[in-house]
Design a protein around this motif. Structure first.
Motif, mmCIF file in Angstrom:
data_model
loop_
_atom_site.group_PDB
_atom_site.id
_atom_site.type_symbol
_atom_site.label_atom_id
_atom_site.label_comp_id
_atom_site.label_asym_id
_atom_site.label_seq_id
_atom_site.Cartn_x
_atom_site.Cartn_y
_atom_site.Cartn_z
ATOM 1 N N TYR A 1 0.829 -1.201 0.000
ATOM 2 C CA TYR A 1 0.000 0.000 0.000
ATOM 3 C C TYR A 1 0.868 1.258 0.000
ATOM 4 C CZ TYR A 1 -2.837 3.844 1.566
ATOM 5 O OH TYR A 1 -3.422 5.076 1.647
ATOM 6 N N ASP A 2 1.901 1.267 0.860
ATOM 7 C CA ASP A 2 2.780 2.443 0.924
ATOM 8 C C ASP A 2 3.437 2.703 -0.427
ATOM 9 O OD1 ASP A 2 2.233 2.779 3.545
ATOM 10 O OD2 ASP A 2 3.990 1.680 4.272
ATOM 11 N N THR A 3 3.929 1.613 -1.019
ATOM 12 C CA THR A 3 4.633 1.740 -2.291
ATOM 13 C C THR A 3 3.733 2.300 -3.378
ATOM 14 O OG1 THR A 3 6.039 -0.113 -1.719
ATOM 15 C CG2 THR A 3 5.900 0.440 -4.043
ATOM 16 N N VAL A 4 2.551 1.726 -3.471
ATOM 17 C CA VAL A 4 1.677 2.127 -4.577
ATOM 18 C C VAL A 4 1.053 3.498 -4.316
ATOM 19 C CG1 VAL A 4 -0.334 1.472 -5.950
ATOM 20 C CG2 VAL A 4 1.253 -0.275 -5.178
ATOM 21 N N SER A 5 0.842 3.849 -3.053
ATOM 22 C CA SER A 5 0.174 5.124 -2.796
ATOM 23 C C SER A 5 1.152 6.294 -2.786
ATOM 24 C CB SER A 5 -0.574 5.078 -1.461
ATOM 25 O OG SER A 5 0.344 4.972 -0.401
ATOM 26 N N ALA B 1 5.156 -3.213 -9.051
ATOM 27 C CA ALA B 1 5.884 -2.149 -9.731
ATOM 28 C C ALA B 1 5.050 -1.551 -10.862
ATOM 29 C CB ALA B 1 7.203 -2.692 -10.279
ATOM 30 N N VAL B 2 4.307 -2.417 -11.549
ATOM 31 C CA VAL B 2 3.427 -1.924 -12.612
ATOM 32 C C VAL B 2 2.328 -1.056 -11.992
ATOM 33 C CG1 VAL B 2 1.769 -2.592 -14.397
ATOM 34 C CG2 VAL B 2 3.893 -3.870 -14.157
ATOM 35 N N ALA B 3 1.774 -1.516 -10.880
ATOM 36 C CA ALA B 3 0.716 -0.756 -10.219
ATOM 37 C C ALA B 3 1.228 0.610 -9.781
ATOM 38 C CB ALA B 3 0.202 -1.540 -9.003
ATOM 39 N N ARG B 4 2.449 0.651 -9.266
ATOM 40 C CA ARG B 4 3.021 1.916 -8.815
ATOM 41 C C ARG B 4 3.147 2.896 -9.986
ATOM 42 N NH1 ARG B 4 8.881 1.657 -6.304
ATOM 43 N NH2 ARG B 4 9.275 0.819 -8.354
ATOM 44 N N ALA B 5 3.469 2.352 -11.159
ATOM 45 C CA ALA B 5 3.599 3.222 -12.324
ATOM 46 C C ALA B 5 2.229 3.714 -12.799
ATOM 47 C CB ALA B 5 4.322 2.490 -13.449
ATOM 48 N N PRO C 1 3.292 7.564 -5.022
ATOM 49 C CA PRO C 1 3.196 8.522 -6.137
ATOM 50 C C PRO C 1 1.984 9.445 -6.010
ATOM 51 C CG PRO C 1 3.623 6.327 -6.971
ATOM 52 C CD PRO C 1 3.350 6.176 -5.517
ATOM 53 N N LEU C 2 0.897 8.933 -5.440
ATOM 54 C CA LEU C 2 -0.294 9.765 -5.260
ATOM 55 C C LEU C 2 -0.008 10.899 -4.285
ATOM 56 C CD1 LEU C 2 -3.102 7.051 -4.980
ATOM 57 C CD2 LEU C 2 -2.556 8.480 -6.946
ATOM 58 N N LYS C 3 0.709 10.544 -3.204
ATOM 59 C CA LYS C 3 1.027 11.561 -2.201
ATOM 60 C C LYS C 3 1.966 12.592 -2.785
ATOM 61 C CE LYS C 3 1.058 8.353 1.605
ATOM 62 N NZ LYS C 3 2.013 7.655 2.454
ATOM 63 N N ILE C 4 3.013 12.101 -3.425
ATOM 64 C CA ILE C 4 4.021 13.024 -3.965
ATOM 65 C C ILE C 4 3.381 14.004 -4.938
ATOM 66 C CG2 ILE C 4 6.051 13.154 -5.457
ATOM 67 C CD1 ILE C 4 6.931 10.487 -4.210
ATOM 68 N N ASN C 5 2.470 13.492 -5.718
ATOM 69 C CA ASN C 5 1.860 14.348 -6.742
ATOM 70 C C ASN C 5 0.577 15.036 -6.265
ATOM 71 O OD1 ASN C 5 3.653 13.978 -9.076
ATOM 72 N ND2 ASN C 5 3.062 11.837 -8.896
ATOM 73 N N LYS D 1 -6.435 0.157 -4.231
ATOM 74 C CA LYS D 1 -7.085 -1.145 -4.360
ATOM 75 C C LYS D 1 -7.476 -1.424 -5.795
ATOM 76 C CE LYS D 1 -9.490 -2.122 -0.035
ATOM 77 N NZ LYS D 1 -10.836 -2.035 0.522
ATOM 78 N N GLN D 2 -8.037 -0.399 -6.398
ATOM 79 C CA GLN D 2 -8.513 -0.590 -7.753
ATOM 80 C C GLN D 2 -7.354 -0.909 -8.699
ATOM 81 O OE1 GLN D 2 -9.899 2.858 -9.853
ATOM 82 N NE2 GLN D 2 -9.852 1.554 -11.676
ATOM 83 N N VAL D 3 -6.241 -0.197 -8.538
ATOM 84 C CA VAL D 3 -5.092 -0.444 -9.414
ATOM 85 C C VAL D 3 -4.524 -1.830 -9.160
ATOM 86 C CG1 VAL D 3 -2.798 0.337 -10.053
ATOM 87 C CG2 VAL D 3 -4.558 1.994 -9.564
ATOM 88 N N LEU D 4 -4.453 -2.223 -7.900
ATOM 89 C CA LEU D 4 -3.937 -3.555 -7.588
ATOM 90 C C LEU D 4 -4.791 -4.630 -8.267
ATOM 91 C CD1 LEU D 4 -2.849 -3.388 -3.848
ATOM 92 C CD2 LEU D 4 -1.400 -3.509 -5.870
#
Lengths: 462, 385
Positions: free
Chosen positions: A122-126, A177-181, A128-132, A146-149
């Motif tokens: 969750y931290d990893t994927v979220s 990694a794909v989800a994070r992107a 980029p959302l926080k940064i941006n 959740k949806q991206v996962l």
């Protein structure tokens, strides 16, 4: 994907260069030596159209990863421009750059290294959302993650949200990694060898996922890989990179089925195939990739090329010229072995010529005398070598034996010449693609970009 | 003639908590003189462990649980003047020597195995690029190997031989005086091959011989291995995850999964008359350079960890064809040809035959037809975590 000509390219790369400076030692500075940078990317021009998957193939060290990193602005270009959606990415304002970072993402090679082991999925994927600053509240963010996962096949997402990378398999990590992107809903994703660290049985799943997501998220991919069969599977268009530059680019099927550039040809010949019984040609290339610190002049591939172009007025065969050129290269590098030639029976100069004219190629391209001697001698008489060239080679060989290497180089320099060495070929349109090779210069002049350009003609000549 | 006969070989790695990783489990295969035998499988399937165990090169916590490794050689101290074992040695129950002249390498001591390494079996290690010592000249490293294993050779003769070997693999003899960093990647690989051939071994174990190489260089190395085999008649045991490389160089091969051999036999049989769900799945997931418009299908799930595995078929969790008996025990090797021609399901111990470990060997046609459908693989539910 259909390719209509009125489509605007999403990414336009023009004359892009990236040189990495070699840090100089104090001795170099004192002696005033010129720094020799590594020319990782050296003059790449490429257009990437919306919705396409463009493959960049090449051997290790050809600069493909550097190219990818330049496109996402992980590196600053030394020279040249990258335009993303019509705007030069080197001249973005702070605000625009934030926008750019959202629209462009990268998937790295090794999911065992690219995920922070102390961050949960969750931290990893979220992050980029926080940064941006993209999604406000916790609930909203969690819903988005959740949806991206689930989109990347990690469902039900609850199971994965609080997992750490070491609890996941390689395939699952790469999906994270794909989800994070994808969580920031980008337009353009650079994928650097995204499956090369994964097991064969798992790869296909990640590849297919990337294909599905392309439609769903309306993505444009740059797919970097050394594996040509993956490029064929994934990409609409492919570019073949050699020593920092693209030698050939065009629709993937055309490039693979009918390679025009001699390097592309060698590269595809070298790939083993699971089809049994199909007799494969081996790659007809001499030597190995030279250092990007000091790449060859003219066409960078010319020292290894099977189809190197003889000068105007060369009366012998192309093969004889290729061999004569190898002689010249060995002469310059000081690789001709005078000792061995003296030990041979017969005239030492003759033996040295025979030694210098050999080709370091697979057996099927060797002459009979070469095979018999284990690749150390050729039968000069059987080569279609013009008289003046032969005299020049002998003169050079005598100079080497006489201990005058400079005179030896002078002796062949005017006779064994090629424009492949002196002029760098421009990537020119030839049929459906662009090829940077002097053998297709005439296509442009005569305006015929036919499918069987010069390659088959030259092959017959061999 | 059979050179190597591996019999029911099981290798384990001890783990601190008292459990063990079953890296290789009841493996049978044999390598003939002059042939190339391939062990293919994904990472962690036990293929490298298996090869290393043949010459006792396992890590400290690895051990041979049971099984034999019969190899056609005789230790110098047990040999008569013809190099055959003396009758008294064969008769001695404490010495692992068979009447046909083969020695059980698994039963040798660490001291004894040193006479087998390099002289009979040489290894081209994984990442051969880093296998050369950076502070010794390349030629000297080859000389060292020759002198250790053939002490009667003079230093001069060994040096000549080292240069000759380098020349044989396409490196100019004078480069023997260079250090490894002066060699290009392809040349290092060639030098390591030359070094492996230094004492004229009967078996060459090549562990991922081309994985770190670029395709054009890989192409040349594969040619080199072929030439060596023709010239010296050496057998090659090649280990790789790259199916296309295997398809090109092997005569026979074994497909490994989770420490077990799932399918084995002549290469053509395995590729054209595939008889195991795992191999079928692997074929589905592998892109080829020539095929256009292929649809790749991956095998769902992930490979097992092999720590104290249960008795069932190792592949059953990912297998769309699993039935009741798959959970009870791992299937034995069945004769594929018998199953195909007569429909009879018979176990086989013949290492040369095409054999497959699957209980549903009697329904091969159905397995093959279903395996090409993507839905067969995607519809099954896998407990992935």
């Amino acid at each position: 994907m259909d390719r209509s000509d009125d489509r605007e390219p999403l990414v336009e790369i023009e004359g892009l260069r990236k040189h990495f400076d070699q840090s100089q030692g104090i001795i170099d500075t004192v002696l005033g030596r010129e720094p020799q940078p590594v020319r990782a990317v050296d003059g790449v021009s490429l257009d990437i159209y919306r919705g396409d998957t463009v493959g960049i193939a090449g051997e290790s060290g050809c600069g493909k990863t550097t190219l990818g990193k330049l496109l996402v602005k992980l590196y600053e270009a030394t020279e040249g421009s990258i335009r993303f959606d019509g705007r030069d990415i080197t001249e973005l304002t702070r605000e625009d750059e934030r926008e750019f970072r959202k629209r462009v993402q990268m998937i790295f090679q090794d999911p065992f290294e690219s995920l922070n082991p102390r961050m949960t999925v969750y931290d990893t994927v979220s992050e980029p959302l926080k940064i941006n600053d993209m999604v406000g509240g916790y609930d909203e963010r969690r819903a988005r993650v959740k949806q991206v996962l689930e989109d990347v096949g990690l469902g039900p997402a609850e199971v994965y949200l609080d997992a750490f990378p070491d609890e996941l398999s390689g395939g699952e990590r790469q999906r994270v990694a794909v989800a994070r992107a994808l969580v920031v809903d980008p337009d353009f994703v650079v994928c650097d060898e995204p499956v090369s660290m994964l097991d064969v049985s798992i790869r296909a799943g990640v590849l297919n996922l990337m294909k599905d997501l392309q439609a769903e998220y309306d993505l444009t991919y740059l797919f970097i890989s050394h594996d040509l069969s993956l490029i064929r599977y994934m990409c609409d268009r492919a570019g073949i990179m050699y020593l920092g530059d693209l030698v050939e680019q065009g629709p993937t099927d055309d490039v693979i089925d009918d390679p025009k550039h001699p390097y592309t040809e060698a590269l595809f010949d070298a790939v083993p195939d699971v089809e049994l019984g199909a007799e494969r040609r081996r790659a007809n290339a001499t030597g190995e990739v030279p250092s990007p610190r000091n790449p060859p002049s003219g066409c960078r591939y010319h020292p290894r090329c099977a189809h190197i172009i003889p000068p105007d007025g060369w009366t012998g065969s192309q093969e004889a010229f290729r061999r004569a050129y190898q002689f010249k290269l060995r002469l310059r590098r000081g690789e001709l072995d005078a000792e061995a030639a003296r030990e041979e029976a017969g005239e030492p100069a003759e033996a040295l010529v025979e030694q210098g004219l050999t080709l370091d190629v697979p057996e099927e391209y060797r002459s009979e005398a070469e095979i018999e001697s284990g690749g150390h001698r050729v039968d000069v008489g059987s080569l279609d070598l013009p008289g003046d060239a032969r005299r020049a080679l002998t003169e050079a060989a005598e100079a080497v034996l006489g201990g005058e290497p400079d005179a030896a180089v002078d002796a062949v320099d005017d006779v064994v010449t090629t424009r492949c060495e002196t002029e760098a070929p421009e990537p020119l349109p030839s049929g459906t693609r662009k090829v940077a090779c002097h053998r297709y210069d005439d296509d442009r002049l005569e305006g015929i970009g036919t499918d069987d350009g010069g390659l088959s003609a030259a092959t017959a000549e061999d | 003639m059979t050179l190597l006969d591996v019999n029911d070989l099981s290798i384990r790695y001890a783990v601190d908590d008292g459990s063990a990783v079953h890296a290789s489990d009841g493996v049978d295969f044999s390598v003939e003189r002059g042939e190339t035998y391939g062990l293919v499988g994904e990472s962690g399937c036990g293929k490298t462990t298996l090869a290393k165990s043949l010459v006792h090169l396992l890590d400290d916590n690895g051990y041979i649980e049971r099984g034999e490794v019969w190899f056609d050689t005789t230790l110098p101290q047990w040999a008569d003047e013809n190099g055959d074992p003396e009758q008294s040695v064969i008769d001695d129950p404490d010495k692992p020597v068979r009447a046909d002249g083969k020695t059980n390498l698994a039963a040798l001591s660490n001291k004894q195995i040193r006479d087998v390494r390099w002289r009979d079996i040489a290894i081209i290690p994984q990442s051969a690029m880093n296998a050369l010592n950076p502070v010794y000249k390349v030629g000297d490293q080859i000389v060292e190997a020759i002198l250790r294993h053939e002490p009667e050779t003079t230093a001069e003769a060994a040096d000549d031989r080292a240069r000759d070997l380098l020349e044989r693999v396409g490196i100019e003899p004078e480069r023997a005086d260079d250090y490894a960093h002066q060699f290009s990647g392809g040349m290092k690989q060639r030098a390591v091959i030359a070094m492996a051939m230094a004492c004229g071994p009967d078996l060459l174990i090549a562990d991922e011989p081309t994985t770190a190489l670029d395709v054009i260089i890989q192409d040349r190395i594969l040619e080199e291995l072929e030439t060596l085999q023709e010239e010296f008649g050496v057998s090659i045991l090649v280990i790789s995850h790259d199916i296309s490389v295997m398809a090109e160089i092997c005569d026979r091969m074994a497909v490994m999964y989770g420490g077990k051999v799932m399918e084995a036999g002549p290469k053509e049989e395995i590729f054209e008359r595939t008889a195991n769900p795992y191999t079928l799945g692997l074929k589905n997931s592998f892109p080829t350079i020539t095929a256009t418009d292929q649809e790749l299908v991956s095998i769902p799930g992930t490979p097992p960890t092999l720590r104290d595995p249960d008795d069932g078929c190792r592949f059953r969790d990912r297998c769309p064809f699993a039935v009741e008996e798959c959970h009870a025990s791992h299937p034995p090797m069945y004769d594929v040809e018998a199953a195909e021609s007569t429909g009879r399901v018979t176990e086989t111990t013949d290492d040369r035959a095409h054999r497959s470990a699957c209980y549903r060997i009697g329904e091969l046609d159905r397995l093959r037809t279903d395996a090409v459908n993507e839905s067969t693989w995607t519809d099954q539910t896998i407990e992935s975590r």
